[in-house]
Write a protein that holds these residues in place. Structure first.
Motif, PDB file in Angstrom:
ATOM      1  N   ALA A  14      15.314 143.591  75.964  1.00 58.78           N
ATOM      2  CA  ALA A  14      15.224 142.632  74.867  1.00 58.78           C
ATOM      3  C   ALA A  14      16.238 141.512  75.068  1.00 58.78           C
ATOM      4  CB  ALA A  14      15.459 143.335  73.544  1.00 58.78           C
ATOM      5  N   GLY A  15      15.778 140.284  74.849  1.00 52.03           N
ATOM      6  CA  GLY A  15      16.624 139.121  75.031  1.00 52.03           C
ATOM      7  C   GLY A  15      16.510 138.472  76.400  1.00 52.03           C
ATOM      8  N   ASP A  16      15.907 139.176  77.331  1.00 46.78           N
ATOM      9  CA  ASP A  16      15.737 138.637  78.687  1.00 46.78           C
ATOM     10  C   ASP A  16      14.590 137.629  78.734  1.00 46.78           C
ATOM     11  OD1 ASP A  16      16.575 141.619  80.661  1.00 46.78           O
ATOM     12  OD2 ASP A  16      17.823 140.145  79.591  1.00 46.78           O
ATOM     13  N   MET A  83       8.834 132.761  79.220  1.00 44.16           N
ATOM     14  CA  MET A  83       9.032 133.600  78.031  1.00 44.16           C
ATOM     15  C   MET A  83      10.520 133.910  77.897  1.00 44.16           C
ATOM     16  SD  MET A  83       5.758 136.161  78.387  1.00 44.16           S
ATOM     17  CE  MET A  83       6.442 137.023  79.792  1.00 44.16           C
ATOM     18  N   ASN A  84      11.121 133.411  76.838  1.00 42.30           N
ATOM     19  CA  ASN A  84      12.539 133.616  76.585  1.00 42.30           C
ATOM     20  C   ASN A  84      12.731 134.481  75.345  1.00 42.30           C
ATOM     21  OD1 ASN A  84      13.331 131.866  78.753  1.00 42.30           O
ATOM     22  ND2 ASN A  84      12.841 130.121  77.430  1.00 42.30           N
ATOM     23  N   GLU A  89       8.259 143.872  70.799  1.00 43.25           N
ATOM     24  CA  GLU A  89       6.894 143.633  70.323  1.00 43.25           C
ATOM     25  C   GLU A  89       6.114 142.677  71.214  1.00 43.25           C
ATOM     26  OE1 GLU A  89       9.744 143.384  68.553  1.00 43.25           O
ATOM     27  OE2 GLU A  89       9.640 141.720  67.108  1.00 43.25           O
ATOM     28  N   ASP A  90       6.768 142.091  72.217  1.00 44.39           N
ATOM     29  CA  ASP A  90       6.049 141.270  73.201  1.00 44.39           C
ATOM     30  C   ASP A  90       5.437 142.130  74.303  1.00 44.39           C
ATOM     31  OD1 ASP A  90       8.702 138.874  72.919  1.00 44.39           O
ATOM     32  OD2 ASP A  90       6.692 138.730  72.035  1.00 44.39           O
ATOM     33  N   THR A  91       5.728 143.413  74.297  1.00 46.14           N
ATOM     34  CA  THR A  91       5.181 144.312  75.305  1.00 46.14           C
ATOM     35  C   THR A  91       3.661 144.345  75.224  1.00 46.14           C
ATOM     36  OG1 THR A  91       7.151 145.712  75.363  1.00 46.14           O
ATOM     37  CG2 THR A  91       5.071 146.713  76.062  1.00 46.14           C
ATOM     38  N   ALA A  92       3.007 144.064  76.342  1.00 47.27           N
ATOM     39  CA  ALA A  92       1.547 144.001  76.388  1.00 47.27           C
ATOM     40  C   ALA A  92       1.114 143.690  77.819  1.00 47.27           C
ATOM     41  CB  ALA A  92       1.025 142.911  75.450  1.00 47.27           C
ATOM     42  N   VAL A  93      -0.192 143.792  78.040  1.00 43.16           N
ATOM     43  CA  VAL A  93      -0.779 143.231  79.257  1.00 43.16           C
ATOM     44  C   VAL A  93      -1.114 141.782  78.935  1.00 43.16           C
ATOM     45  CG1 VAL A  93      -2.664 143.319  80.907  1.00 43.16           C
ATOM     46  CG2 VAL A  93      -1.701 145.452  80.001  1.00 43.16           C
ATOM     47  N   THR A 121       6.717 144.572  79.934  1.00 43.45           N
ATOM     48  CA  THR A 121       7.313 145.624  79.116  1.00 43.45           C
ATOM     49  C   THR A 121       8.733 145.219  78.763  1.00 43.45           C
ATOM     50  OG1 THR A 121       5.984 147.313  80.228  1.00 43.45           O
ATOM     51  CG2 THR A 121       7.885 148.064  78.950  1.00 43.45           C
ATOM     52  N   VAL A 122       9.023 145.197  77.457  1.00 44.44           N
ATOM     53  CA  VAL A 122      10.347 144.809  76.977  1.00 44.44           C
ATOM     54  C   VAL A 122      10.973 146.015  76.301  1.00 44.44           C
ATOM     55  CG1 VAL A 122      11.667 143.175  75.599  1.00 44.44           C
ATOM     56  CG2 VAL A 122       9.487 142.471  76.619  1.00 44.44           C
TER      57      VAL A 122
END
Length: 124
Positions: A14-16, A83-84, A89-93, A121-122
């Motif tokens: 997270a944050g990456d 993507m910053n 919750e951004d985890t997805a294909v 995957t975050v």
């Protein structure tokens, strides 16, 4: 036909940040817009961002505004998404998509061409 190949996904904290790429080939002349969609496990595919190939007009989902930036390189027939401040919750294909006609739809059903997807995957 238009072929789309995504790359750049991975596992981050997270944050990456990550940058996705989508290289288009085939009959790319006349493509009006290219966009990114994502699909998390058990959820429907959702719109993330789209850019018009000519003018560079962009549209974003509210959930990513201010964090994600879509851009294109006409010479390379490639669309990028920076993507910053990534969140779990951004985890997805993440899928790249293209459509030939105006306008900049956010409905996945309006896009004719799709890539195979790249996993993001975050971790928290």
């Amino acid at each position: 036909q238009v072929q789309l190949v995504e790359s750049g996904g991975g596992l981050v904290q997270a944050g990456d940040s990550l940058r996705l790429s989508c290289a288009a080939s085939g009959r790319t002349f006349g493509v009006y817009a290219m966009g990114w969609f994502r699909q998390a496990p058990g959820k429907e595919r959702e719109f993330v961002a789209v850019i018009s190939w000519g003018a560079g007009t962009t549209k974003y989902a509210d959930s990513v505004k201010g964090r994600f930036t879509i851009s294109r390189d006409k010479a390379k027939n490639t669309v990028y998404m920076a993507m910053n401040s990534l969140k779990p919750e951004d985890t997805a294909v993440y899928y790249c998509a293209a459509r030939r006609n105006y306008p900049l739809f956010v409905d996945a059903g309006e896009y004719e061409y799709w890539g195979q997807g790249t996993q993001v995957t975050v971790s928290s």
